[in-house]
Design a protein around this motif. Structure first.
Motif, short mmCIF file in Angstrom:
data_model
loop_
_atom_site.label_atom_id
_atom_site.label_comp_id
_atom_site.label_asym_id
_atom_site.label_seq_id
_atom_site.Cartn_x
_atom_site.Cartn_y
_atom_site.Cartn_z
N ARG A 175 12.81 -11.73 -2.42
CA ARG A 175 13.03 -12.89 -3.28
C ARG A 175 11.82 -13.81 -3.22
NH1 ARG A 175 18.83 -15.41 -1.92
NH2 ARG A 175 18.41 -16.36 -3.94
N GLY A 176 11.87 -14.87 -4.04
CA GLY A 176 10.83 -15.89 -4.01
C GLY A 176 10.00 -15.92 -5.28
N PRO A 177 9.26 -17.02 -5.48
CA PRO A 177 8.48 -17.21 -6.71
C PRO A 177 7.22 -16.36 -6.80
CG PRO A 177 8.13 -19.04 -5.21
CD PRO A 177 9.21 -18.21 -4.60
N GLY A 178 6.80 -15.77 -5.68
CA GLY A 178 5.63 -14.90 -5.72
C GLY A 178 5.95 -13.57 -6.39
N GLN A 179 4.92 -12.74 -6.56
CA GLN A 179 5.08 -11.46 -7.25
C GLN A 179 4.90 -10.29 -6.29
OE1 GLN A 179 2.65 -11.23 -10.77
NE2 GLN A 179 3.30 -13.25 -11.50
N LEU A 180 5.51 -9.16 -6.65
CA LEU A 180 5.44 -7.94 -5.86
C LEU A 180 4.67 -6.89 -6.66
CD1 LEU A 180 6.54 -6.31 -3.35
CD2 LEU A 180 8.49 -5.69 -4.82
N THR A 181 3.70 -6.22 -6.01
CA THR A 181 2.94 -5.19 -6.71
C THR A 181 2.50 -4.12 -5.72
OG1 THR A 181 1.13 -4.84 -8.31
CG2 THR A 181 0.66 -6.27 -6.43
N SER A 182 1.76 -3.13 -6.20
CA SER A 182 1.21 -2.08 -5.34
C SER A 182 -0.16 -1.69 -5.85
CB SER A 182 2.14 -0.86 -5.34
OG SER A 182 1.58 0.19 -4.56
N ASN A 183 -1.01 -1.22 -4.92
CA ASN A 183 -2.32 -0.72 -5.30
C ASN A 183 -2.30 0.80 -5.49
OD1 ASN A 183 -1.99 0.07 -2.67
ND2 ASN A 183 -3.95 -0.74 -1.94
N GLN A 184 -1.10 1.38 -5.47
CA GLN A 184 -0.93 2.81 -5.66
C GLN A 184 -0.48 3.12 -7.09
OE1 GLN A 184 -1.56 5.05 -2.89
NE2 GLN A 184 -2.46 3.11 -2.23
N LYS A 185 -0.36 4.40 -7.42
CA LYS A 185 0.12 4.79 -8.75
C LYS A 185 1.56 4.34 -8.94
CE LYS A 185 0.63 8.77 -11.84
NZ LYS A 185 0.45 10.24 -11.99
N PHE A 186 2.34 4.36 -7.85
CA PHE A 186 3.73 3.90 -7.88
C PHE A 186 3.99 2.97 -6.70
CE2 PHE A 186 4.12 7.87 -10.26
CZ PHE A 186 5.00 7.52 -11.28
N LEU A 187 4.87 1.99 -6.94
CA LEU A 187 5.49 1.26 -5.85
C LEU A 187 6.69 2.09 -5.42
CD1 LEU A 187 6.02 -1.19 -4.03
CD2 LEU A 187 7.23 -2.25 -5.96
N ASP A 188 6.61 2.68 -4.24
CA ASP A 188 7.65 3.60 -3.78
C ASP A 188 8.74 2.86 -3.02
OD1 ASP A 188 7.26 6.41 -4.47
OD2 ASP A 188 5.31 6.18 -3.50
N ILE A 189 10.00 3.18 -3.35
CA ILE A 189 11.15 2.69 -2.61
C ILE A 189 11.92 3.92 -2.14
CG2 ILE A 189 13.26 1.33 -2.68
CD1 ILE A 189 12.02 -0.27 -4.98
N ASP A 192 0.84 -1.20 0.00
CA ASP A 192 0.00 0.00 0.00
C ASP A 192 0.89 1.26 0.00
OD1 ASP A 192 -2.27 1.54 0.07
OD2 ASP A 192 -2.85 1.02 2.11
N ALA A 193 0.34 2.37 0.42
CA ALA A 193 1.00 3.67 0.31
C ALA A 193 2.25 3.79 1.18
CB ALA A 193 0.01 4.78 0.68
N GLY A 194 2.45 2.87 2.11
CA GLY A 194 3.65 2.92 2.96
C GLY A 194 4.93 2.71 2.19
N GLY A 195 4.86 2.00 1.06
CA GLY A 195 6.04 1.78 0.24
C GLY A 195 7.05 0.87 0.90
N ILE A 218 8.08 -8.10 -10.46
CA ILE A 218 7.24 -6.94 -10.12
C ILE A 218 6.14 -6.87 -11.17
CG2 ILE A 218 7.17 -4.47 -9.68
CD1 ILE A 218 10.18 -4.57 -9.19
N SER A 219 4.89 -6.90 -10.73
CA SER A 219 3.76 -6.95 -11.66
C SER A 219 2.78 -5.83 -11.34
CB SER A 219 3.05 -8.31 -11.56
OG SER A 219 2.53 -8.50 -10.25
N GLY A 220 1.79 -5.64 -12.22
CA GLY A 220 0.74 -4.66 -11.96
C GLY A 220 0.74 -3.52 -12.96
N LYS A 221 -0.23 -2.61 -12.80
CA LYS A 221 -0.38 -1.47 -13.69
C LYS A 221 0.32 -0.21 -13.17
CE LYS A 221 -4.80 -3.06 -15.57
NZ LYS A 221 -6.23 -2.73 -15.80
N MET A 222 0.94 -0.31 -12.00
CA MET A 222 1.58 0.87 -11.41
C MET A 222 2.99 1.04 -11.97
SD MET A 222 2.52 -1.89 -9.77
CE MET A 222 4.17 -2.48 -9.38
N GLY A 223 3.61 2.16 -11.57
CA GLY A 223 5.01 2.40 -11.89
C GLY A 223 5.89 2.10 -10.69
#
Length: 336
Positions: A72-86, A57-60, A112-117
């Motif tokens: 790491r790992g076979p799962g995927q990383l995404t965000s429900n925000q406009k950007f995945l913030d690091i 979420d927005a916490g990044g 890293i998957s999804g429609k966000m940046g």
């Protein structure tokens, strides 16, 4: 085991619930977290996405000076925000002495998957590097933004996998680094606004092609990495080159015959010729950047040696000629 739910208040004062605070190693399956904080008091913190999709979420994601972290790992990383913030931070634990510059960062091997940046930012002491690694394509479709001095986004996917599908905007002293070949989609655009495009010092050939390189602000740097300390070739292929008003390109650590800055011949040659005065090869003759025909499809942008470099070249040729004459004379004295 169930993941802890805590509240983490970032430097901007925003409060997010259900933040995953990682010290050591944590595992997550298909799930939703407010954010991820890699504990600044630990080293080697790792998040394993064992299956499904971990949605941030927005916490990044927050990383700290002097600490290396991994996702790491076979799962995927995404965000429900406009950007995945690091966000990269200064170490506040006293582990890193004030003013000491250190390398630290985050390695992401999960897809890293999804429609966000993806957005990397933060102010800190040291060099913060986010590595996009692994051997599978990232599938997120949004753009990438990297900003802030000494913030690096290093693209190092292997096995032909692509790290970024969208466009990349690099600004305010940040660096986009190619650690391996073809890390962007051919249709991607890269914008440097007072920022750097850097080729890794990895001892291997690196080739990357994308659509348009735009330089804005006062300058953009294109660096081919480590000067003359290796012989591994670097190829940068672009379809279009745009240098905005008052901007220029500085080309660093370039060696002829090893490094290739190539622009497709579909670009109007007169337009490209007009840009040569805005491109400076560091250590080479100012104002003498020129185009050469590389092959039927590409022009090559090259520097012209300084007069002192010409002297060294001709001096080496002269020594070679003298040695050849000496060997010929000895053979003539000895006879056939």
């Amino acid at each position: 085991p169930p993941q802890p739910e805590i509240t983490y208040k970032d430097k901007l004062g925003s409060t997010y619930g259900a933040v995953l605070n990682i010290s050591g190693e944590e595992h997550i399956n298909n799930g939703f977290v407010g954010g991820v904080k890699f504990n600044p008091s630990s080293s080697g913190a790792r998040l394993y996405i064992d299956s499904g999709v971990a949605t941030i979420d927005a916490g990044g994601i927050h990383i700290y000076n002097g600490k290396w972290s991994e996702i790491r790992g076979p799962g995927q990383l995404t965000s429900n925000q406009k950007f995945l913030d690091i966000v990269a931070h200064v170490d506040t634990t006293g582990v890193v002495p004030p003013g000491k510059r250190v390398h630290y960062g985050l390695r992401i091997e999960s897809v890293i998957s999804g429609k966000m940046g993806l957005r990397m930012s933060g102010k800190h002491e040291g060099t913060a590097i986010v590595y996009l690694q692994g051997n599978q394509n990232n599938t997120f479709t949004g753009n990438v933004e990297v900003s802030g001095g000494s913030n690096y986004l290093a693209l190092g996917k292997t096995n032909g996998a692509i790290a970024v599908l969208g466009n990349v905007f690099v600004s305010s002293g940040a660096v986009l680094r190619f650690d391996a070949s073809q890390q962007l989609r051919f249709t991607s655009n890269v914008t440097l606004k007072n920022a750097t495009l850097y080729h890794s010092v990895e001892k291997k050939e690196i080739r990357n092609k994308f659509h348009r390189l735009t330089v804005s602000g006062s300058r953009g740097v294109v660096s081919f990495g480590s000067g003359g300390t290796h012989s591994h070739k670097r190829y940068l292929y672009i379809d279009e080159l745009v240098i905005e008003d008052k901007a220029r390109i500085e080309v660093n650590e370039w060696a002829p015959g090893r490094d290739f800055f190539l622009v497709k011949k579909t670009m109007n040659k007169e337009d490209l010729d007009a840009l040569m005065g805005k491109i400076h090869f560091r250590g080479w003759l100012p104002g003498r950047t020129h185009l050469e025909s590389y092959d039927k499809d590409y022009w090559q942008i090259s520097g012209t040696p300084e007069p002192s470099t010409y002297g060294a070249i001709f001096g080496a040729l002269g020594l070679g000629l003298s040695a050849w004459r000496a060997r010929r004379k000895r053979r003539s004295q000895v006879g056939p």
